[in-house]
Design a protein around this motif. Structure first.
Motif, PDB file in Angstrom:
ATOM      1  N   SER A  64       0.847  -1.196   0.000  1.00 54.48           N
ATOM      2  CA  SER A  64       0.000   0.000   0.000  1.00 54.48           C
ATOM      3  C   SER A  64       0.881   1.244   0.000  1.00 54.48           C
ATOM      4  CB  SER A  64      -0.918   0.017   1.228  1.00 54.48           C
ATOM      5  OG  SER A  64      -1.710  -1.153   1.280  1.00 54.48           O
ATOM      6  N   SER A 101     -10.457  -1.918   4.574  1.00 55.35           N
ATOM      7  CA  SER A 101     -10.423  -0.469   4.362  1.00 55.35           C
ATOM      8  C   SER A 101     -11.027   0.248   5.555  1.00 55.35           C
ATOM      9  CB  SER A 101     -11.208  -0.101   3.089  1.00 55.35           C
ATOM     10  OG  SER A 101     -10.695  -0.795   1.974  1.00 55.35           O
ATOM     11  N   HIS A 115      -6.061   1.383   3.011  1.00 57.17           N
ATOM     12  CA  HIS A 115      -6.327   0.025   2.553  1.00 57.17           C
ATOM     13  C   HIS A 115      -5.161  -0.889   2.928  1.00 57.17           C
ATOM     14  CE1 HIS A 115      -9.537   1.948   0.343  1.00 57.17           C
ATOM     15  NE2 HIS A 115      -8.663   2.723  -0.270  1.00 57.17           N
ATOM     16  N   ILE A 128      -8.543  -7.408   1.501  1.00 56.70           N
ATOM     17  CA  ILE A 128      -8.300  -5.970   1.637  1.00 56.70           C
ATOM     18  C   ILE A 128      -9.265  -5.414   2.676  1.00 56.70           C
ATOM     19  CG2 ILE A 128      -8.269  -3.739   0.453  1.00 56.70           C
ATOM     20  CD1 ILE A 128      -7.863  -5.330  -2.172  1.00 56.70           C
TER      21      ILE A 128
END
Length: 720
Positions: free
Chosen positions: A217, A278, A263, A276
């Motif tokens: 990320s 978030s 994320h 993932i």
């Protein structure tokens, strides 16, 4: 702006002022320091009908780019350095910390392709090295030596991950304590670094996708001059294929319509799924998406939504076949273990292990078993259960301590874990998952007698009647004799973070010198789940300060510390804690160390990661939140005409988590106020950041400075 010669004269004058005071045998006790002059601006702003002065806003400027701020830092450090060097115990503490930190230290091993990877520090190395063994009993081979990366030792190995076949090692580098990371790849067989390089990674996991590439990320490349102070937006997940430049990396997932989201991407241990999570702030609330990596060639990345609303915490455990396992607080404030089968037509989460009184921190699947890590009254408890959730056995730990690790994957016959406590540096154990039998992998050789120390957990009553736990560590003989000892009280109280027992060479030096140590598990932390966290944030933040003040009063009332013998310490959110309670109860404390603290609660969200903290602090631009923040903001509530304790503020010029302007402004305001004759100083480290990656020599030097300062003003005698 001062000329170079003018700046030199002002620094010299400040040093001479301290030197002159030092000629008096009682100068450190009775004389007022001549602090460097700090320019004040007539800056006043209206906030919801209230005039808010901010005369030191110019100190928010980046020390790298502003010569006036750099000059101020240099002058403040000169006065502080001269003062600290006159303290008689400073050298003794430095020697003791050096002795107590000089032992062989190992990190938890990771197995990949028959190879075992682990970190090791021989004792006084500035940074731990990374080694590999061919098989568990193989000969160690050095792979990475961060000590060769920078002359000052301030470039650190941050995180690392071997590929599944053990042929490559992905690792991240931290320079000067910054939150930014640089990613590299190593050929394990040859030890040579590949040309792959990834920049501007931050707040990232690193994980392999097969053997050809990895996910990470990052934020967009920051505009010139904004890298260390600008707000962070537009976090995104990327895929890097080995042998390609970064500008060819594939975008895996981003939310340009929700720029505030971060994320975090993880690949399950079996390599089947990319998950993932978030989130928009520091609260443990995430949306969850997944990519079936077996279908990636056909479908592209195409993340599918598993949890659409960010209302709960979802901690990924593992995948087994088409099943994903999570630890979650959905309908379970103390967390539970659930599983979902993605192959079903309408997948639904099913409970495997229900909520208990204890807090379920995490779980892993090793072999055909689940290892559950619980937190009971801020101490670790581990349990092994079957995949059906039925109990198999408890893992016995040696007293009040912290167990960590238990990593691995389904099918593994073994796992490794670490155990530590206040009087026990981390020891590494290998556990046979089928039998539950543990054997030492690495045990530290220590240079003190841990049996000398009594570790207690006590519960005291806060202002509103709430029972709050606190660990107290002290010499057994002194405790048996009812002897009060100068005590160092530590706290944090925020962001759902739990304080658990652990070893620190600096704290042990305090104990060896005859002091006591206490750690209070304040509301706002994560020790008891969501309720405990909620009770110490936003409009309830005052509870945290009340809890800490009550802890100090309890230590005095119980005769653990004498009146006039209590020092306090906290870092980051804990630095805010120290600043707030010193304003509210300056009479209670003899000395204070506020480290890398959030001190301006009306502007914290304007820098780097500060915008995330609104989950705990609220929004300064909203009137209701502003009213709360204004009441306890350390910078805005310093009281002139009141005798303050001795205060040592510590920060670093390269901290890009809590920018040092917080500490600069708070110190300038405290020095300007008529707040008593005890010293109010700031120690500003270079290339040290928020704390992680700090080299051993800086740990020793900073620890000695802080302990000598606190010992001076709390009456702790000369170390033996």
């Amino acid at each position: 702006m001062a000329s170079r010669s003018g700046r030199s004269r002002s620094i010299l004058a400040a040093v001479l002022a301290v030197t002159a005071l030092a000629t008096s045998p009682t100068w450190a006790d009775t004389m007022k320091l001549n602090y460097p002059e700090t320019r004040r601006e007539p800056l006043v702003e209206q906030h919801f009908g209230e005039a808010i002065a901010d005369p030191y806003r110019w100190l928010e400027n980046d020390v790298r780019n502003d010569k006036e701020v750099a000059n101020w830092v240099e002058r403040e450090n000169a006065v502080t350095r001269q003062y600290l060097d006159t303290l008689p115990q400073r050298g003794r503490f430095a020697a003791k910390i050096r002795e107590l930190i000089d032992y062989e230290r190992f990190g938890l091993p990771t197995k990949a392709g028959g190879r075992y990877f682990y970190t090791r520090n021989s004792g006084l190395q500035n940074q731990a090295q990374l080694f590999v063994r061919e098989g568990l009993r193989g000969t160690p081979r050095l792979l990475l030596d961060p000590n060769s990366w920078a002359k000052d030792g301030a470039t650190a190995l941050d995180s690392w991950k071997p590929s599944e076949d053990g042929k490559h090692l992905l690792f991240s580098v931290q320079d000067g304590g910054s939150d930014w990371r640089l990613l590299h790849v190593l050929d394990v067989a040859t030890g040579k670094q590949l040309p792959d390089e990834v920049r501007w990674a931050k707040f990232t996991q690193i994980d392999w996708v097969g053997a050809e590439g990895f996910v990470y990320s990052r934020f967009p490349t920051p505009a010139e001059g904004t890298a260390f102070q600008g707000r962070n937006y537009d976090h995104a997940v990327y895929y890097h294929r080995l042998g390609t430049p970064q500008d060819a990396d594939q975008l895996v997932f981003a939310t340009p319509e929700q720029r505030e989201l971060n994320h975090e991407a993880d690949v399950t241990q079996d390599g089947r799924y990319l998950v993932i999570r978030s989130s928009s702030g520091t609260d443990r609330r995430q949306q969850v998406r997944y990519v079936d990596l077996q279908r990636r060639t056909r479908d592209g990345w195409n993340p599918r939504t598993l949890v659409a609303e960010a209302t709960n915490d979802w901690k990924l455990v593992a995948s087994t076949g088409t099943k994903l396992w999570f630890v979650t607080n959905k309908d379970a404030p103390h967390y539970k273990l659930v599983v979902i089968d993605l192959a079903e037509r309408e997948p639904q989460f099913r409970q495997v292990v229900g909520e208990r009184v204890e807090l379920l921190e995490r779980a892993t699947i090793i072999g055909n078993h689940l290892v559950l890590n619980y937190l009971k009254d801020a101490a670790s408890h581990a349990e092994i259960v079957g995949l059906d959730g039925k109990s198999v056995r408890d893992l016995t730990l040696a007293g009040l301590g912290t167990a960590s690790g238990f990593d691995g994957k389904p099918g593994d016959p073994e796992t490794f874990y670490a155990y530590s406590s206040f009087n026990q540096p981390a020891a590494i154990y290998r556990m046979d998952i089928a039998t539950g039998k543990s054997e030492p992998f690495a045990q530290p050789a220590i240079k003190f007698d841990p049996a000398k120390y009594l570790i207690e957990q006590r519960f005291y009553t806060s202002k509103d009647g709430t029972k709050v736990p606190m660990f107290v560590v002290r010499n057994k003989a002194a405790a048996a004799a009812g002897k009060a000892q100068p005590t160092l009280l530590y706290g944090y109280g925020g962001f759902d973070i739990s304080l658990t027992p652990g070893y620190s060479a600096v704290r042990m030096a305090w104990l060896e010198a005859g002091g006591a140590f206490a750690m209070a598990n304040l509301r706002g932390g994560g020790e008891y789940g969501k309720e405990w966290h909620d009770a110490g944030r936003l409009a309830n933040k005052q509870n945290v300060f009340d809890d800490f003040i009550a802890a100090g009063e309890y230590l005095i009332a119980e005769g653990i510390t004498p009146k006039g013998g209590l020092s306090i310490q906290g870092g980051s959110n804990g630095g805010l804690l120290v600043g707030a309670v010193v304003n509210q109860r300056p009479d209670l404390f003899a000395a204070a160390n506020a480290a890398v603290g959030v001190m301006d609660m009306l502007r914290f969200d304007r820098f780097t990661a500060g915008r995330y903290w609104v989950d705990d602090y609220g929004y300064p631009e909203k009137e209701a939140d502003f009213r709360v923040l204004r009441k306890y903001s350390p910078y805005h509530n310093i009281r002139s005409g009141v005798a303050y304790p001795a205060v040592l503020v510590t920060t670093a010029d390269t901290d890009d988590r809590v920018v040092p302007g917080h500490s600069f402004k708070y110190t300038a305001a405290l020095q300007h106020a008529q707040a008593g004759d005890k010293p109010h100083l700031i120690r500003i480290e270079t290339r040290a950041g928020h704390g992680s990656g700090k080299p051993t020599d800086k740990v020793i030097d900073e620890g000695a400075d802080i302990l000598a300062f606190l010992a001076k003003w709390s009456g702790l005698g000369t170390p033996q």
